[in-house]
Design a protein around this motif. Structure first.
Motif, PDB file in Angstrom:
ATOM      1  N   ASP A  15     -12.504  -7.549   1.409  1.00 32.38           N
ATOM      2  CA  ASP A  15     -12.389  -6.274   2.121  1.00 32.38           C
ATOM      3  C   ASP A  15     -13.103  -6.441   3.454  1.00 32.38           C
ATOM      4  O   ASP A  15     -14.322  -6.332   3.531  1.00 32.38           O
ATOM      5  N   ASP A  85      -7.744  -7.084   2.421  1.00 35.64           N
ATOM      6  CA  ASP A  85      -7.468  -5.892   3.233  1.00 35.64           C
ATOM      7  C   ASP A  85      -8.424  -5.930   4.410  1.00 35.64           C
ATOM      8  O   ASP A  85      -9.502  -6.502   4.313  1.00 35.64           O
ATOM      9  N   ASP A 250      -6.337  -1.833   5.992  1.00 31.86           N
ATOM     10  CA  ASP A 250      -7.193  -1.074   5.063  1.00 31.86           C
ATOM     11  C   ASP A 250      -6.588   0.247   4.588  1.00 31.86           C
ATOM     12  O   ASP A 250      -6.620   0.561   3.391  1.00 31.86           O
ATOM     13  N   GLN A 251      -6.020   1.042   5.498  1.00 30.65           N
ATOM     14  CA  GLN A 251      -5.509   2.363   5.071  1.00 30.65           C
ATOM     15  C   GLN A 251      -4.293   2.227   4.150  1.00 30.65           C
ATOM     16  O   GLN A 251      -4.139   2.971   3.188  1.00 30.65           O
ATOM     17  N   ALA A 253      -3.754  -0.357   2.249  1.00 28.55           N
ATOM     18  CA  ALA A 253      -4.278  -0.877   0.984  1.00 28.55           C
ATOM     19  C   ALA A 253      -4.814   0.276   0.142  1.00 28.55           C
ATOM     20  O   ALA A 253      -4.606   0.332  -1.073  1.00 28.55           O
ATOM     21  N   ALA A 254      -5.502   1.229   0.795  1.00 24.43           N
ATOM     22  CA  ALA A 254      -6.034   2.380   0.048  1.00 24.43           C
ATOM     23  C   ALA A 254      -4.897   3.218  -0.536  1.00 24.43           C
ATOM     24  O   ALA A 254      -4.989   3.699  -1.672  1.00 24.43           O
ATOM     25  N   THR A 269      -8.682   9.966   2.796  1.00 28.20           N
ATOM     26  CA  THR A 269     -10.009   9.366   2.696  1.00 28.20           C
ATOM     27  C   THR A 269     -10.988  10.231   3.476  1.00 28.20           C
ATOM     28  O   THR A 269     -10.814  10.422   4.685  1.00 28.20           O
ATOM     29  N   THR A 446      -9.528   0.892  -1.424  1.00 27.62           N
ATOM     30  CA  THR A 446      -9.067  -0.113  -0.461  1.00 27.62           C
ATOM     31  C   THR A 446      -9.084  -1.495  -1.092  1.00 27.62           C
ATOM     32  O   THR A 446      -8.074  -2.214  -1.081  1.00 27.62           O
ATOM     33  N   SER A 447     -10.229  -1.851  -1.677  1.00 34.88           N
ATOM     34  CA  SER A 447     -10.325  -3.157  -2.338  1.00 34.88           C
ATOM     35  C   SER A 447      -9.363  -3.235  -3.510  1.00 34.88           C
ATOM     36  O   SER A 447      -8.736  -4.267  -3.757  1.00 34.88           O
TER      37      SER A 447
END
Ligand code: ADP
Length: 502
Positions: A15, A85, A250-251, A253-254, A269, A446-447
């Motif tokens: 991450d 991510d 990242d977004q 992935a979330a 988020t 995210t992770s």
């Protein structure tokens, strides 16, 4: 039964965030077994400029990975795969012959190319073309102008790039290239969609945009599916031969980690600011509210690209920090929950936290914050409650704009981020939206999304139905307020916003 990953116990998510790198060990039940986190330096060479040293990003990320591996005595035989991510848009240019970046990474927050973008995109036809192809509103935020800046300002860079001697990548691409021993130069469509050089409809780099920004096509990475092979680890000190097979911004992935796999599913988020994404399936919806159309990460086997609408709230948890650090009326962010719940309402107090202007759907960068409705009885509790309510009002406005763009209401809003821990905020949000709010037990979505993308590609997890089954213990918030009261409160908020921007 899973066909792949036999005997393997874990997927590791890398991450790579804006202020720190993390390595996260995820088991088959989707549980986060352990996390190692390392911050790295933020470099501010001039006002408005933000840089990272790509080698420091790399070493912080690899340091987390090797520490995690050592802590659990893992070998390649234990690790099914790695998913990545990353902070989006941040731009790295390097020489593959030496492995050396030509300069620091230009971070998404960096404003050095604002004037360049204004000039290149001044013609409304150009701006319209960019919007139509990329789904983005032209801005210095995205990678395109950052690459151009590097080619124009690093001595010799343009000649070397035109001679095919330099590579560009967002941070995912840089990490994949190094981790595969320089074999693979690739990104995924979610990261590609943040460069402002990628045609999100055709699913390819756009020749016209590359030429507008003066970027040689030879610098650009291959775009591969978010869930699928990106090569194997081959780097000193890292267990060799582990497949890297998940990559997403990242977004996105979330969104995936929240199990929003289908049109109508959304996540928000609640961090320093808010990021909301609404999956729109195979259809790239154009926004009439200045929201962004972006590519969503897909599970293996998806036909063509899938899309999402994206919008943000500039000031969310930052307002709570302001109560704590500037006003000093709370000792911790978590205190606001009990304070807000100690009174039945704010007594007519509204806070409009337009510290840096107001975003969607108002789009008033010039607006500044205000507090309305103060009476002699207004105190800490009223202000704390009004602050939490202000977060929810802003998210409610964003959700409404998104639903109008998508052509249908939100079914469920999945929540994560630091402030989603606040039960008062979540209940008030559900009261305003009138839809169900779901907060997963594991809000590190995210992770989880990066791990899911990797583990789906190998067969560690069977498919998205199995992933849905892993999130059994959500907290669910449903509307308990009379709709008429919610409408009256929203009307008061909109009145306060109008007074702020008039
Ligand atoms: P980021 O990743 O954007 O730095 P986080 O997701 O870690 O942010 O969330 C931190 C933010 O959430 C801070 O702005 C903090 O004020 C806010 N926050 C954290 N816990 C709570 C809480 N219980 N109630 C309200 N706000 C909170």
């Amino acid at each position: 039964m899973s066909t792949g990953g036999a005997g393997k116990k874990y997927v590791i998510a890398l991450d790579q965030g804006t202020t720190s790198s993390r390595a996260v060990l995820v088991d088959r039940s989707g549980r986060m077994v352990d996390v190692v986190q390392r911050p790295f330096q933020q470099i501010f060479p001039q006002p408005g400029w933000v840089e990272h040293n790509p080698q420091e990003i790399l070493f912080s990320q690899l340091g987390c990975l090797t520490e995690l591996v050592a802590r659990h005595g893992l070998s390649a035989g234990d690790i099914d795969s790695v998913g990545i991510d990353n902070q989006r848009e941040t731009t790295v240019v390097w020489d593959p012959a030496t492995g050396q970046p030509v300069c620091n990474a230009i971070v998404w927050q960096c404003r050095r190319t604002a004037q360049m973008v204004d000039e290149l995109c001044a013609d409304p036809q150009v701006a319209g073309m960019i919007r139509a192809k990329t789904g983005l509103l032209p801005d210095a935020y995205y990678s395109a102008s950052k690459i151009r800046w590097i080619l124009e300002n690093v001595p010799g860079a343009r000649e070397r790039a035109e001679g095919g001697e330099l590579l560009f990548g967002t941070v995912d691409t840089w990490l994949v290239w190094v981790l595969t021993g320089g074999l693979v130069h690739a990104t995924d469509p979610t990261n590609a969609s943040r460069t402002m050089l990628y045609d999100i409809h055709r699913g390819c780099w756009d020749e016209g945009l590359l030429s507008l920004f003066g970027v040689p096509a030879s610098m650009m990475p291959e775009v591969r599916p978010s869930s699928g092979p990106f090569g194997e680890t081959s780097y000193p000190g890292v267990p060799a031969g582990i497949p890297i097979c998940g990559v997403a911004g990242d977004q996105q992935a979330a969104l995936f980690g929240q199990c929003c796999f289908e049109a109508g599913q959304a996540k928000n988020t609640y961090g320093t600011g808010c990021f909301m994404l609404l999956h729109t399936g195979r259809e790239a919806k154009a926004s009439t509210h200045n929201l962004i159309t972006t590519v969503a990460a897909s599970a293996p086997g998806a036909e063509g690209l899938e899309y999402a609408l994206e919008g943000s709230v500039f000031v969310a948890g930052a307002l709570i920090q302001w109560l704590r650090d500037e006003l000093g009326i709370i000792g911790s962010a978590a205190e606001t929950e009990a304070l807000a719940a100690s009174i039945p309402d704010t007594g007519g107090v509204y806070i409009v936290p337009a510290f840096t202007g107001l975003g969607a759907p108002w789009w008033r960068p010039d607006a500044r914050g205000a507090i309305y409705g103060l009476t002699r009885g207004a105190g800490r509790a009223q202000l704390a409650r009004a602050a939490l309510e202000a977060l929810a009002y802003q998210v409610s406005d964003l959700a409404k704009a998104m639903a109008e763009d998508a052509g249908g209401p939100l079914g469920v809003l999945n929540v994560d981020g630091g402030a989603s821990a606040n039960n008062f905020l979540m209940q008030f949000q559900a009261d305003l939206l009138g839809c169900e709010l779901r907060r997963p037990a594991n809000t590190e979505t995210t992770s989880l999304g990066a791990a899911y993308l990797a583990g789906l590609a190998t067969g560690f997890w069977d498919g998205i139905d199995e992933l849905r089954g892993l999130r059994a213990d959500d907290d669910v918030f449903r509307r308990s307020m009379e709709p008429a009261r919610a409408e009256a409160l929203l009307a008061g908020w909109h009145d306060a916003v109008r007074r702020t921007i008039s």
